[in-house]
Write an enzyme that holds these catalytic residues in place. Sequence first.
Site, mmCIF file in Angstrom:
data_model
loop_
_atom_site.group_PDB
_atom_site.id
_atom_site.type_symbol
_atom_site.label_atom_id
_atom_site.label_comp_id
_atom_site.label_asym_id
_atom_site.label_seq_id
_atom_site.Cartn_x
_atom_site.Cartn_y
_atom_site.Cartn_z
ATOM 1 N N CYS A 258 0.819 -1.223 0.000
ATOM 2 C CA CYS A 258 0.000 0.000 0.000
ATOM 3 C C CYS A 258 0.854 1.275 0.000
ATOM 4 O O CYS A 258 0.672 2.161 -0.847
ATOM 5 C CB CYS A 258 -0.986 -0.011 1.168
ATOM 6 S SG CYS A 258 -0.249 0.005 2.808
ATOM 7 N N HIS A 306 -2.710 0.992 6.770
ATOM 8 C CA HIS A 306 -3.083 0.895 5.355
ATOM 9 C C HIS A 306 -3.427 2.279 4.802
ATOM 10 O O HIS A 306 -4.081 3.083 5.470
ATOM 11 C CB HIS A 306 -4.293 -0.037 5.194
ATOM 12 C CG HIS A 306 -4.591 -0.369 3.760
ATOM 13 N ND1 HIS A 306 -3.745 -1.114 2.975
ATOM 14 C CD2 HIS A 306 -5.635 -0.028 2.959
ATOM 15 C CE1 HIS A 306 -4.250 -1.239 1.762
ATOM 16 N NE2 HIS A 306 -5.404 -0.576 1.731
ATOM 17 N N HIS A 318 -5.845 1.936 -4.278
ATOM 18 C CA HIS A 318 -4.906 1.394 -3.290
ATOM 19 C C HIS A 318 -4.456 0.004 -3.697
ATOM 20 O O HIS A 318 -5.052 -0.641 -4.567
ATOM 21 C CB HIS A 318 -5.561 1.348 -1.896
ATOM 22 C CG HIS A 318 -6.636 0.317 -1.766
ATOM 23 N ND1 HIS A 318 -6.776 -0.502 -0.663
ATOM 24 C CD2 HIS A 318 -7.649 -0.044 -2.621
ATOM 25 C CE1 HIS A 318 -7.817 -1.305 -0.823
ATOM 26 N NE2 HIS A 318 -8.366 -1.053 -1.985
#
Length: 342
Positions: A258, A306, A318
């Site tokens: 990420c 994240h 993402h």
Amino acid sequence: MGTHRRPKPPTRPRLAVLAASAGAFSLLPTAQSQAEPKPSVEQVRTEVEELYHDSEASTEEYNEAQEKRKTLQEAANKAQEEVARQQEEINEIRAEMGPIAASQYRDGGLDPSVRLFLSADPDDFLEQASLVDRTSERQRTLLDSLQRKQREIAQSRAEAMEKLAAARVAQERMSEKKDEIQGKLRDAQKLLNSLTAEERAELKAAEEKADEAAGSSDAPDTYDGAASGRARTAIEFAYAQLGKPYEWGSTGPDSFDCSGLTGSAWAAAGVSLPRTVNQQYSAGRQVARADLQPGDIIYWYNNTQHNGLYVGDGKAIHAPRTGKNVEVTDLDSMPYFAATRP
């Protein structure tokens, strides 16, 4: 004809033993026959998701340890280079001192002070005032310089050793996190391998349904939103990665985690971001949800786990987790935490 005696009734302790034995006997087949039930496809999906979720948190800790090791190793290398440079300076001073010693020898013998310098530590020399008085000003200057350089090189060596030791600790931490991540991924794969072909198809259908509910898609696409300037360049880079696999610890070009995706996207726009989710969070300017603009970095769950890029219209792009690809998803497909602007 023999006499038949009525057997004695069992005593209370004996009754207890018999009862316990009977109970154990009656329960044994039942216990053996009750195998642990096989988890349902939905239970497998939930557990695999949790394992992937946990491994992503460990991935960021791995990335942080990797960055720390890299920084410490670079610092240690610089310290070692400084030690080498300082050693050259010391060698030059010793070389300059050589002709002075040779000259004194030709003039009638080697001065005791010079002999002392060449054979012992200069600190001992400077502590002896009687010898210093017999040394020329040039010699004293050289010896003062040598003493100072020796102190400096000793400090540089100590700093280099300290940084190397810290780099080794960071390397060990990185290795521990790597083992932890791989262990979670192995556990997830074991669960997936336990499914039949029919169950795998059911699992895939459930995942597709969940993606549809979250508004998620990894299909190739181009950005047509309102972003401009560097933010648009960053988003267009991220869109070009749609469909590429998530891989922990990766910053591209063939796969991303990420923070690897967000960092690479903004790097394409000429903006250098730190490596990890937490570092990117700390480096950016906090932005209220109501003030979100395309290109802002979104953080889900917390500020360490994240992140992705906001692209506008309640959507973000993402790199999700192991087993999935870079995708566009709804902003609220995961618990929203915060946003920053690079």
